[in-house]
Structures are given as C-alpha cells and as structure tokens.
Design an enzyme around this catalytic site. Structure first.
Site, PDB file in Angstrom:
ATOM      1  N   ASP A  98      -2.587   1.530   5.648  1.00 18.64           N
ATOM      2  CA  ASP A  98      -3.336   0.283   5.787  1.00 18.64           C
ATOM      3  C   ASP A  98      -3.679   0.010   7.245  1.00 18.64           C
ATOM      4  O   ASP A  98      -2.921   0.370   8.156  1.00 18.64           O
ATOM      5  CB  ASP A  98      -2.495  -0.868   5.220  1.00 18.64           C
ATOM      6  CG  ASP A  98      -3.328  -2.095   4.904  1.00 18.64           C
ATOM      7  OD1 ASP A  98      -4.575  -1.997   4.887  1.00 18.64           O
ATOM      8  OD2 ASP A  98      -2.743  -3.173   4.674  1.00 18.64           O
ATOM      9  N   HIS A 121     -11.310   4.872   9.798  1.00 12.56           N
ATOM     10  CA  HIS A 121     -10.983   5.788   8.704  1.00 12.56           C
ATOM     11  C   HIS A 121     -10.897   7.238   9.193  1.00 12.56           C
ATOM     12  O   HIS A 121     -10.028   7.996   8.760  1.00 12.56           O
ATOM     13  CB  HIS A 121     -12.027   5.670   7.593  1.00 12.56           C
ATOM     14  CG  HIS A 121     -12.023   4.334   6.900  1.00 12.56           C
ATOM     15  ND1 HIS A 121     -10.862   3.754   6.424  1.00 12.56           N
ATOM     16  CD2 HIS A 121     -13.036   3.475   6.601  1.00 12.56           C
ATOM     17  CE1 HIS A 121     -11.156   2.594   5.861  1.00 12.56           C
ATOM     18  NE2 HIS A 121     -12.464   2.395   5.967  1.00 12.56           N
ATOM     19  N   SER A 166      -7.897   3.217  -3.533  1.00 10.64           N
ATOM     20  CA  SER A 166      -7.461   2.577  -4.771  1.00 10.64           C
ATOM     21  C   SER A 166      -8.621   2.358  -5.732  1.00 10.64           C
ATOM     22  O   SER A 166      -9.798   2.465  -5.352  1.00 10.64           O
ATOM     23  CB  SER A 166      -6.802   1.228  -4.458  1.00 10.64           C
ATOM     24  OG  SER A 166      -7.785   0.252  -4.155  1.00 10.64           O
ATOM     25  N   LEU A 202       6.626  21.467   1.510  1.00 10.81           N
ATOM     26  CA  LEU A 202       6.328  20.034   1.465  1.00 10.81           C
ATOM     27  C   LEU A 202       5.427  19.791   0.265  1.00 10.81           C
ATOM     28  O   LEU A 202       4.464  20.520   0.051  1.00 10.81           O
ATOM     29  CB  LEU A 202       5.622  19.580   2.749  1.00 10.81           C
ATOM     30  CG  LEU A 202       5.206  18.104   2.818  1.00 10.81           C
ATOM     31  CD1 LEU A 202       6.430  17.188   2.814  1.00 10.81           C
ATOM     32  CD2 LEU A 202       4.343  17.824   4.050  1.00 10.81           C
ATOM     33  N   LEU A 219       2.518  -4.512  -2.687  1.00 11.91           N
ATOM     34  CA  LEU A 219       2.360  -3.152  -3.177  1.00 11.91           C
ATOM     35  C   LEU A 219       0.911  -2.784  -3.453  1.00 11.91           C
ATOM     36  O   LEU A 219       0.561  -1.599  -3.494  1.00 11.91           O
ATOM     37  CB  LEU A 219       3.178  -2.943  -4.451  1.00 11.91           C
ATOM     38  CG  LEU A 219       4.698  -3.070  -4.298  1.00 11.91           C
ATOM     39  CD1 LEU A 219       5.379  -2.745  -5.612  1.00 11.91           C
ATOM     40  CD2 LEU A 219       5.194  -2.134  -3.203  1.00 11.91           C
TER      41      LEU A 219
END
Length: 256
Positions: free
Chosen positions: A33, A50, A78, A144, A208
């Site tokens: 964020d 960004h 999202s 990873l 969240l």
C-alpha cells in the site's frame, strides 16, 4: 490437502546486527500500500509510484529468501481496484505485462516458485498467457514460494470456492457430512499453502481490505506508516522483530 504449520518451530537465522537469531516466520503476507500517495508526495504521477513499488518487490523477494522466509504472498491488485481511473488501470496492466515477463528471470535467480491467486479471467488473454507461462516455468523451484494476488478479493475467492464445492456435492463427489475445514480449504486459491504467520501492511492503513480473510484467522498483524516503495530490508527486520514479541497460542492457554 492443506499443509499446516501450526506448532512448527520458527526457523532461526544467524546474520549480522538486528537479524541475529531472529525467529523468522515461515510465511509472510504483505498488502503493498501507498505507491500512489508516495508518488504524489514527490510531485510525481501515481504511475511513478507503481513502477517504484514493483521494482521494490524484486528486492524484497531477495531479502525474504536471504532471511529464510519460505512463503511470500503479496496483494498487488484487488477486485475493487478496477474502480480506479482508466489511466491508472491501463498503466497497471502495462506494468503487469512487463513484470510477469521479467519475473521468469527473477524466479530463476531465486529458485522461486511463482503462483498467481485471484480470478485471472478478467485480464486480457496475453496477461493470462504470461501468468500460465510463469507458473509452468517456475513450478519446480522450492527455495521461495511467491504468491501474487491479482484481481483477488477474499469474498470473491470464498464465493468461487463454494460454487465449486456445491457442484461437487451436486455431482455426488462429496457427501455434505464429509465437509470439513480441511476439505473446504482445498477449494481456495491458496490450496496447499500454509497460512501466513505474519501480515504486513504498509502506508499506515489498518484494515485487511478483503485480503485472505480465511487464511489470516491466526496471523499476527504488523502495520507501518512506511509507504511500500520505501519499505526495505531494515523495515522488514523491524516487522519480524515485532513478530518475535508476539505470544502465539492459537486459542490455547500458555502453561505457567
């Protein structure tokens, strides 16, 4: 079948300074964020933030691997982010196109298995193809495990999973009485992954935002005012230090 990390001792790493003998979480989730606000504060367009945030993601993957984190899941786009301006969304799509191609080299460098969670069918066909190519290329790497949430929403994930489960019940593959938490988790986008031990959200917000609502049930939360483009290894270590101070009982009672 879902792999559970509950009760597993945290890994110990022995590096310099603050990193000495930290208990490193097995799985870290991050809500990336503050890119746009960071850019605006510098008098730059949101797209600049960004781009810088995307570049920082590569660095943080290196840091996670070096510290001994085995799973990293990031919230990159999202289901609600489509509401942003067409200019910003178009810029993000261009960024995704470039990053997904570059990520093949990153996965090779870090021996990193990359998986995209979320409903990718909303993206253009070339982006979907890049995702599939990246996942196929990196599927056998194990050092990873890197999950990128794209067009992801927790409620959407649960809704899609329930639809598939309901269809399997309707088709007679599953009896209603056999439905358990473990079985249900196999219908989420994160099937087979351990739940996050630590959630980090940058840039000061403390919610969240529809990210992994099921998986974060027993996760430790860490909120920082630092915007994502400025979140570096030192800030990551601070988050892990705070994680080390938490008493994780999973609903139980600690023995006196």
């Amino acid at each position: 079948m879902k792999y559970s990390e509950v009760g597993k001792p945290a890994q110990q790493v022995d590096t310099a300074g603050k990193e000495n003998k930290m208990n490193v979480p097995n799985h870290v989730a991050i809500i990336l964020d503050g890119n746009g606000r960071w850019a605006k504060a510098k008098g730059m367009p949101r797209s600049y933030g960004h781009v810088k945030g995307c570049a920082n993601l590569e660095t943080i993957c290196d840091d996670m691997k070096a510290l001994g984190v085995k799973y990293l899941t990031v919230y990159a786009f999202s289901t609600e982010n489509w509401k942003r301006s067409k200019e910003e969304v178009d810029g993000l799509m261009k960024l995704f196109r470039n990053y997904l191609k570059k990520c093949i080299k990153i996965s090779e460098k870090n021996k990193m298995c990359v998986r995209v969670i979320g409903d990718i069918h909303a993206f253009d066909s070339d982006i979907q193809a890049s995702i599939q190519r990246l996942e196929e290329y990196s599927k056998d790497f194990t050092e990873l495990h890197f999950q990128i949430a794209l067009n992801y929403g927790g409620r959407d994930e649960i809704t899609r999973g329930i639809r598939r489960l309901a269809q399997d019940v309707k088709d007679g593959k599953i009896a209603p009485e056999d439905i358990s938490e473990e079985l249900v988790e196999g219908y989420w986008d994160t099937a087979g992954l351990p739940d996050p031990d630590l959630l980090i959200r940058t840039s000061g917000e403390q919610r969240l935002s529809n990210f992994l609502p099921w998986q974060l049930a027993y996760t430790e939360f860490y909120f920082t005012p630092v915007a994502w483009p400025d979140f570096n290894r030192e800030e990551l270590v601070k988050a892990i230090e705070k994680y080390n101070e938490r008493d994780r009982r999973y609903g139980g009672v600690k023995e006196e």
